[in-house]
Design a protein around this motif. Structure first.
Motif, PDB file in Angstrom:
ATOM      1  N   TYR A   1      -0.536  -4.674  -6.803  1.00 31.72           N
ATOM      2  CA  TYR A   1      -0.597  -5.079  -5.402  1.00 31.72           C
ATOM      3  C   TYR A   1      -1.536  -6.247  -5.178  1.00 31.72           C
ATOM      4  CZ  TYR A   1       1.694  -0.657  -4.466  1.00 31.72           C
ATOM      5  OH  TYR A   1       2.570   0.389  -4.471  1.00 31.72           O
TER       6      TYR A   1
ATOM      7  N   ARG B   1      -2.678  -6.600   1.420  1.00 34.97           N
ATOM      8  CA  ARG B   1      -1.723  -5.721   2.067  1.00 34.97           C
ATOM      9  C   ARG B   1      -1.357  -6.225   3.457  1.00 34.97           C
ATOM     10  NH1 ARG B   1       0.621  -2.311  -1.219  1.00 34.97           N
ATOM     11  NH2 ARG B   1       1.161  -1.150   0.640  1.00 34.97           N
TER      12      ARG B   1
ATOM     13  N   GLN C   1       2.596   3.584  -1.363  1.00 37.80           N
ATOM     14  CA  GLN C   1       2.280   2.838  -2.568  1.00 37.80           C
ATOM     15  C   GLN C   1       3.166   3.219  -3.750  1.00 37.80           C
ATOM     16  OE1 GLN C   1      -1.743   3.706  -3.656  1.00 37.80           O
ATOM     17  NE2 GLN C   1      -1.395   5.879  -3.971  1.00 37.80           N
TER      18      GLN C   1
ATOM     19  N   GLU D   1       7.513  -3.804  -1.003  1.00 36.26           N
ATOM     20  CA  GLU D   1       7.160  -4.925  -1.870  1.00 36.26           C
ATOM     21  C   GLU D   1       8.048  -4.949  -3.109  1.00 36.26           C
ATOM     22  OE1 GLU D   1       2.539  -5.779  -1.539  1.00 36.26           O
ATOM     23  OE2 GLU D   1       2.964  -3.671  -1.832  1.00 36.26           O
TER      24      GLU D   1
ATOM     25  N   THR E   1       6.971  -9.536  -0.109  1.00 37.91           N
ATOM     26  CA  THR E   1       6.676  -8.435   0.799  1.00 37.91           C
ATOM     27  C   THR E   1       7.582  -8.484   2.003  1.00 37.91           C
ATOM     28  OG1 THR E   1       4.348  -8.432   0.145  1.00 37.91           O
ATOM     29  CG2 THR E   1       4.885  -7.346   2.209  1.00 37.91           C
TER      30      THR E   1
END
Length: 207
Positions: free
Chosen positions: A137, A140, A150, A176, A191
């Protein structure tokens, strides 16, 4: 088979001599069925499989093996007999269905998969860990708590640059899509605010 079939069946060179067979994962194990519908073998797993079986020739003998995810395990079985060849365990994690294929053209088969905490794994044809990437990641954008979304939804393999080396493509529940190199290095991230449930690739991504 021994229970409700999960997902779709997988067809491959599962029987002796490379003849075709059908693999079906069910709530409690996995089975292989002959083209005439006869049960060839049935293997109970102490931790039930949760989705479809993957077929791939892991040892390059012309016959496919069957690979399933079962909670914190990836289990490989001999296609012709159901013999368990190896298990990869990630204690305390829920592992996704693996994608199988070569990282490089003419190379040995690899398996890539993720878990509910956002980690991605690659193992070799014998179930030995090649790498694990825990940091897929970036910053965010999803406004909800990270832990809610997640989880890795699906993994795939695709040669996006037509250079002879495949990348690992990961979709997450948080919306994502992440690309990793064959060595687990993060390449890029896309994203969206839509939660993902899967990914598709032109030209095919699962072998």
């Amino acid at each position: 088979v021994g229970g409700e079939v999960l997902g779709g069946p997988s067809v491959g060179r599962l029987l002796a001599g490379g003849r075709p067979g059908i693999a079906a994962a069910w709530e409690g194990g996995v089975s292989v069925i002959a083209p005439d519908g006869a049960l060839v073998w049935q293997q109970h797993l102490p931790v039930p499989s949760r989705t479809y079986a993957v077929v791939a020739d892991l040892d390059d003998d012309g016959e496919d093996e069957v690979v399933v995810n079962a909670a914190d395990q990836i289990v490989a079985l001999r296609g012709a007999t159901g013999q368990i060849l190896w298990r990869y365990r990630a204690p305390g994690r829920q592992l996704t269905v693996p994608a199988a294929g070569e990282f490089v053209r003419g190379g040995k088969p690899r398996l890539v998969f993720g878990d509910e905490q956002g980690s991605v794994y690659a193992v070799d044809e014998r179930g030995r860990l090649l790498w694990r990437q825990d940091r897929i990641y970036g910053p965010r954008e999803v406004p909800d708590p990270v832990e809610h979304y997640q989880a890795v939804a699906e993994t795939g393999l695709a040669d996006l640059e037509a250079g002879g080396e495949r990348q690992v493509i990961v979709s997450t529940r948080s919306g994502e899509t992440v690309s990793l190199s064959a060595r687990g290095e993060r390449l890029w991230r896309f994203t969206s605010y839509e939660r993902k449930v899967g990914i598709s690739y032109g030209g095919g991504a699962h072998l």
